[in-house]
Design a protein around this motif. Structure first.
Motif, PDB file in Angstrom:
ATOM      1  N   LYS A   7      -1.376  12.812   9.298  1.00  0.00           N
ATOM      2  CA  LYS A   7      -0.097  12.031   9.817  1.00  0.00           C
ATOM      3  C   LYS A   7      -0.505  10.575  10.019  1.00  0.00           C
ATOM      4  N   VAL A   8      -1.488  10.186  10.594  1.00  0.00           N
ATOM      5  CA  VAL A   8      -1.777   8.803  10.765  1.00  0.00           C
ATOM      6  C   VAL A   8      -1.879   8.190   9.331  1.00  0.00           C
ATOM      7  N   GLN A   9      -2.575   8.800   8.351  1.00  0.00           N
ATOM      8  CA  GLN A   9      -2.842   8.253   7.029  1.00  0.00           C
ATOM      9  C   GLN A   9      -1.440   7.991   6.360  1.00  0.00           C
ATOM     10  N   MET A  10      -0.505   9.223   6.634  1.00  0.00           N
ATOM     11  CA  MET A  10       0.801   8.962   5.880  1.00  0.00           C
ATOM     12  C   MET A  10       1.769   7.570   6.534  1.00  0.00           C
ATOM     13  N   GLU A  11       1.260   7.534   8.021  1.00  0.00           N
ATOM     14  CA  GLU A  11       2.175   6.594   8.418  1.00  0.00           C
ATOM     15  C   GLU A  11       1.619   5.188   7.936  1.00  0.00           C
TER      16      GLU A  11
ATOM     17  N   GLN B 278       0.268   4.669   5.212  1.00  0.00           N
ATOM     18  CA  GLN B 278       0.808   4.449   3.769  1.00  0.00           C
ATOM     19  C   GLN B 278       2.183   3.946   3.833  1.00  0.00           C
ATOM     20  N   GLN B 279       3.023   4.611   4.761  1.00  0.00           N
ATOM     21  CA  GLN B 279       4.298   4.334   4.889  1.00  0.00           C
ATOM     22  C   GLN B 279       4.625   2.891   5.141  1.00  0.00           C
ATOM     23  N   LYS B 280       3.897   2.690   6.146  1.00  0.00           N
ATOM     24  CA  LYS B 280       3.707   1.038   6.676  1.00  0.00           C
ATOM     25  C   LYS B 280       3.346   0.244   5.498  1.00  0.00           C
ATOM     26  N   ILE B 281       2.379   0.630   4.834  1.00  0.00           N
ATOM     27  CA  ILE B 281       2.041  -0.167   3.725  1.00  0.00           C
ATOM     28  C   ILE B 281       3.039  -0.467   2.637  1.00  0.00           C
ATOM     29  N   LYS B 282       3.822   0.597   2.382  1.00  0.00           N
ATOM     30  CA  LYS B 282       4.714   0.649   1.258  1.00  0.00           C
ATOM     31  C   LYS B 282       6.107  -0.323   1.948  1.00  0.00           C
ATOM     32  N   GLU B 283       6.462  -0.224   3.266  1.00  0.00           N
ATOM     33  CA  GLU B 283       7.394  -0.987   3.922  1.00  0.00           C
ATOM     34  C   GLU B 283       6.839  -2.604   3.697  1.00  0.00           C
ATOM     35  N   ARG B 284       5.787  -2.690   4.233  1.00  0.00           N
ATOM     36  CA  ARG B 284       5.246  -4.111   4.231  1.00  0.00           C
ATOM     37  C   ARG B 284       5.376  -4.616   2.694  1.00  0.00           C
ATOM     38  N   GLU B 285       4.830  -4.048   1.588  1.00  0.00           N
ATOM     39  CA  GLU B 285       4.905  -4.312   0.410  1.00  0.00           C
ATOM     40  C   GLU B 285       6.155  -4.712  -0.093  1.00  0.00           C
ATOM     41  N   THR B 286       7.142  -3.837   0.298  1.00  0.00           N
ATOM     42  CA  THR B 286       8.606  -3.992   0.207  1.00  0.00           C
ATOM     43  C   THR B 286       9.112  -5.431   0.762  1.00  0.00           C
ATOM     44  N   VAL B 287       8.640  -5.368   1.967  1.00  0.00           N
ATOM     45  CA  VAL B 287       9.022  -6.884   2.755  1.00  0.00           C
ATOM     46  C   VAL B 287       8.454  -7.757   2.217  1.00  0.00           C
ATOM     47  N   MET B 288       6.945  -7.897   1.432  1.00  0.00           N
ATOM     48  CA  MET B 288       6.401  -8.914   1.074  1.00  0.00           C
ATOM     49  C   MET B 288       7.167  -9.462  -0.513  1.00  0.00           C
ATOM     50  N   LEU B 289       7.870  -8.297  -1.211  1.00  0.00           N
ATOM     51  CA  LEU B 289       8.569  -8.676  -2.274  1.00  0.00           C
ATOM     52  C   LEU B 289       9.614  -9.204  -2.073  1.00  0.00           C
TER      53      LEU B 289
END
Length: 815
Positions: A338-342, A344-355
């Motif tokens: 669950k922590v790993q999924m969270e 990964q989700q945060k990484i995706k969100e931050r990548e989207t924000v970075m884009l």
């Protein structure tokens, strides 16, 4: 000014001066007498008041002492009377001491009995009232404090399901203590000692003795009885151990137990290795394993889980314990996943924000470059304009110079001619004075003394100095004005707030009426709005009370000021939805503010009415005209660049209005939680959003139901809520919306299904009201999990709002 300098008086004699001095001296004396008389009377009245106050205080004190003495005298008389009625006993002190000890023992037993009754009937609803009763107990000895702790501890280990409530009792009284000479005894220390004794209690000797008696007995009835006693002792020891461990876990959640003590318990249970110890170990890891598995303590926890895995693989325990150990390992694996999924989700969100930030940065660079080019062009045009004006002023000055020079040259030529004629006349006069022919002299003298045509000397023009000084002054004034205008405009440019909305801000401010509010020309309005904006920028739950003191000191005495304050708070709330809770609390504190109307001072308006009207206008705001106008411009555009720009503007405007709608809905929900909105208003909003049916309205509907759906879904409004959710199911089945909105609607439906409490099935029991955690029955083991605040509503925990001591309205459990 009564006195004048002596030189100002005319010399008319000394008597008036002396008379005036005498009058002035008499007036001065009369004024001084009046001043001192008034001063003495004032001081006299003040001294009289001080004496009277002191007299009242001393009389009151004397009356209190007199009353105390009378009571003591009555007590002594009553004691003397009782002493006469006592039987003739030789040792009176011994008799009185025994009677006093018995009375104290009776009071202590009554206190223990009352404590047991309180613990037996303790619920979350009467928790605070019961704690007030316990706090009123007279606990002046260490034995009494130990007795209270023993009562709580016994209740906790006998009723593990209520261990959380008893742990809260200990948390409420953790600072209770006694100061014995040389030693300080407090509640927490004695409680931890009691838990340690219960944890380290060894029942092996009792079990071995009973086993020895069982082996030595030959009769079947006695063996059956001893066998039952042995099993009962084992079960009793197991219940006490599990109850003690559950109570220790609840104390750890409330920060009454340290991680070091919990680690000591885990090590001891692993070292013992019997079934009871391993079951207690599973209880600890199920209850607080996630809290213990922190980054700092993770290596130590890895060692513990490795030893648990070895114990499971050895298969030396019962099947039940092996399954429990397996569940513990699986739970940790799930938590890691669950922590790993969270992550990964945060990484995706931050990548989207970075884009998005990269896109915004590119847009910012393009906009900045365009602004630089445009500003350079503007300043170049301004420079050319100034050069043109400078050449015009130069021509004017040269023309004026030529006129003045021509005029001066004409005057100079005229004067030179006159001077030549005058010199000729002077020479002739000299010659005539030297002749001897008097007749000729007289005839010539008549012609010489005839009136001349140049008696008046021409005026020398001197106005050129004044003229050119005025020109210098005018140009200097123009320079100063130009510098002031440039400085003022540049300050406005530097103070422009960039919020990320690249839409036409003029149209938004014109529609909202906020531009007039912020650009008020009244200095008092600006004096109010500027500090209010600073307060809203810095407002957080931590400094809420401190800043509320500053807000209460602001002068809000007109309806225009009140309306401006409401607009500022509302705009900040919908622009920052994440902080809508703190802005709603600010509105809750200002709800009772009333001011008179400007056109009718007898009628007052309050803050709440203006706020609700503002939210209603924003909720009912129709943007079709704005988007329709943009679309018409797009249809009539011909050039590709202009067409592309006009095509992007409606999309950006629509995105901005969607953000504003969601922010407004979030703010409305927070106001409803604080009882500033009625249920009928919220139902009206839900009906309108459902009838509109577009993606933005449905997203707002999902936000509203996810935030306050539990509060609306009461017995009285259940039919209406069922109708709402049936409409949502129809929308999901018809698939008339985008996939994102369908998933949001499905999440709302799933959230309503999860509203039921896991403890009670369909609804929450009153015995669990007010608790900020939910007891989950996991695999029939009665294990306890603590839910985060974000999941309280989603897990069926009913909340209500009450003001905290800091002035900030917080959520309190209600079921």
């Amino acid at each position: 000014m009564y006195w004048r300098r002596r030189s100002e008086f005319p010399p008319i004699g000394p008597s008036p001066m002396r008379f005036e001095k005498v009058c002035l001296s008499q007036a001065t004396m009369e004024d001084s007498e009046r001043f001192f008389t008034k001063l003495i009377e004032t001081r006299c009245s003040e001294v009289r008041e001080v004496i009277q106050a002191k007299e009242k205080e001393m009389v009151s004190e004397a009356e209190g002492l007199l009353q105390t003495l009378e009571q003591e005298l009555d007590e002594l008389k009553r004691t003397e009377t009782e002493g006469r009625q006592l039987p003739h006993i030789e040792v009176y002190p011994h008799f009185l001491q025994e009677d006093f000890v018995d009375l104290e023992t009776v009071k202590t037993e009554e206190m223990y009995e009352q404590m047991d009754n309180i613990l037996a009937s303790l619920t979350p609803k009467n928790f605070h009232q019961s704690m007030k009763v316990v706090s009123a107990f007279t606990i002046d000895t260490e034995d009494k404090l130990k007795g209270i702790i023993d009562s709580i501890y016994e209740r906790a280990i006998l009723n593990p399901t209520s261990a959380e409530v008893y742990a809260k009792v200990c948390h409420h009284h953790q600072f209770m203590g006694l100061k014995i000479p040389g030693v300080t005894v407090n509640f927490r220390k004695l409680l931890l000692n009691q838990c340690q004794k219960g944890f380290e209690k060894d029942n092996s000797k009792i079990l071995k003795e009973k086993q020895r008696e069982l082996d030595a007995t030959t009769e079947e009835e006695d063996r059956q009885r001893l066998r039952e006693e042995l099993e009962e002792a084992k079960a009793e020891g197991q219940r006490e151990l599990l109850g003690n461990i559950t109570f220790i876990c609840e104390l750890f959640k409330l920060k009454l137990m340290t991680e070091g003590l919990i680690d000591y318990c885990i090590v001891k249970l692993i070292k013992d290795g019997d079934d009871d110890s391993l079951e207690g170990l599973c209880t600890i890891l199920f209850t607080i394993g996630k809290d213990l598995d922190s980054e700092k303590n993770q290596p130590r926890m890895d060692e513990h889980y490795t030893q648990i895995n070895l114990i499971k693989e050895r298969r030396r325990t019962s099947h039940r314990i092996r399954y429990m150990l397996h569940d513990v390992l699986d739970l940790r694996t799930e938590q890691v996943k669950k922590v790993q999924m969270e992550c990964q989700q945060k990484i995706k969100e931050r990548e989207t924000v970075m884009l998005d930030l990269q896109n915004v940065m590119g847009s910012v660079k393009c906009s900045a470059q365009e602004a630089v080019v445009d500003s350079e062009r503007t300043f170049n045009e301004l420079i050319r304009f100034i050069e043109r004006r400078s050449s015009e002023v130069r021509e004017i000055i040269k023309a004026k110079e030529r006129d003045m020079v021509c005029e001066t040259e004409g005057l100079l030529e005229t004067l030179e001619k006159d001077n030549v004629e005058l010199r000729k006349i002077d020479a002739n006069i000299i010659l005539l004075t030297q002749t001897e022919d008097h007749i000729h002299f007289l005839q010539s003298c008549k012609s010489l003394v005839a009136p001349l045509g140049f008696e008046d000397i021409p005026r020398i023009p001197v106005g050129h100095q004044v003229y050119f000084e005025k020109v210098k002054m005018f140009t200097s004034t123009l320079k100063d004005k130009l510098e002031d205008v440039c400085t003022e405009e540049l300050v406005k440019v530097s103070k422009t707030d960039i919020t990320g909305n690249f839409v036409s801000e003029e149209s938004v401010e014109r529609n909202l009426g906020l531009k007039e509010t912020m650009q008020a020309e009244d200095p008092q309005m600006q004096k109010l709005f500027v500090p209010m904006c600073h307060i809203l920028d810095r407002l957080t739950p931590k400094n809420f009370q401190q800043l509320m003191v500053v807000v209460t000191e602001l002068t809000i005495d007109t309806d225009n000021k009140l309306k401006g304050i409401v607009d500022l708070i509302h705009e900040r709330a919908i622009a920052h939805p994440a902080s809508s809770v703190v802005y709603a609390n600010l509105c809750r504190c200002l709800m009772g503010l009333k001011v008179p109307k400007s056109y009718n001072p007898r009628v007052t308006v309050n803050f709440r009415n203006y706020l609700l009207n503002r939210c209603q206008r924003e909720f009912e705001n129709d943007t079709s005209e704005l988007f329709g106008g943009k679309q018409k411009e797009l249809d009539t555009a011909t050039k590709g660049e202009v067409s592309q720009r006009l095509k992007e503007e409606p999309e950006e405007a629509k995105a901005m209005w969607c953000r504003r709608s969601l922010g407004n809905i979030r703010f409305i929900c927070e106001l409803f939680k604080l009882k500033m909105l009625t249920e009928s208003i919220v139902h009206t909003c839900i009906i309108k959003l459902s009838n509109d049916g577009d993606d933005n309205s449905l997203e707002c509907l999902c936000t509203m139901l996810s935030t306050i759906g539990k509060d609306l879904d009461v017995e009285k409004a259940r039919p209406r809520m069922n109708q709402y959710y049936r409409n949502i199911e129809t929308i999901v089945k018809n698939r008339t919306t985008s996939p994102r909105i369908r998933y949001m609607l499905q999440d709302v439906l799933d959230l309503r299904k999860s509203f039921s409490c896991p403890l009670c099935g369909d609804g929450c029991n009153e015995s669990h009201a007010g608790l900020l955690s939910v007891c989950l029955s996991v695999a029939g083991k009665g294990l306890v999990y603590s839910l985060s605040p974000a999941l309280w509503i989603g897990k069926g925990l009913c909340l209500s709002w009450e003001p905290s001591p800091s002035g900030f309205f917080v959520a309190k459990g209600g079921g």
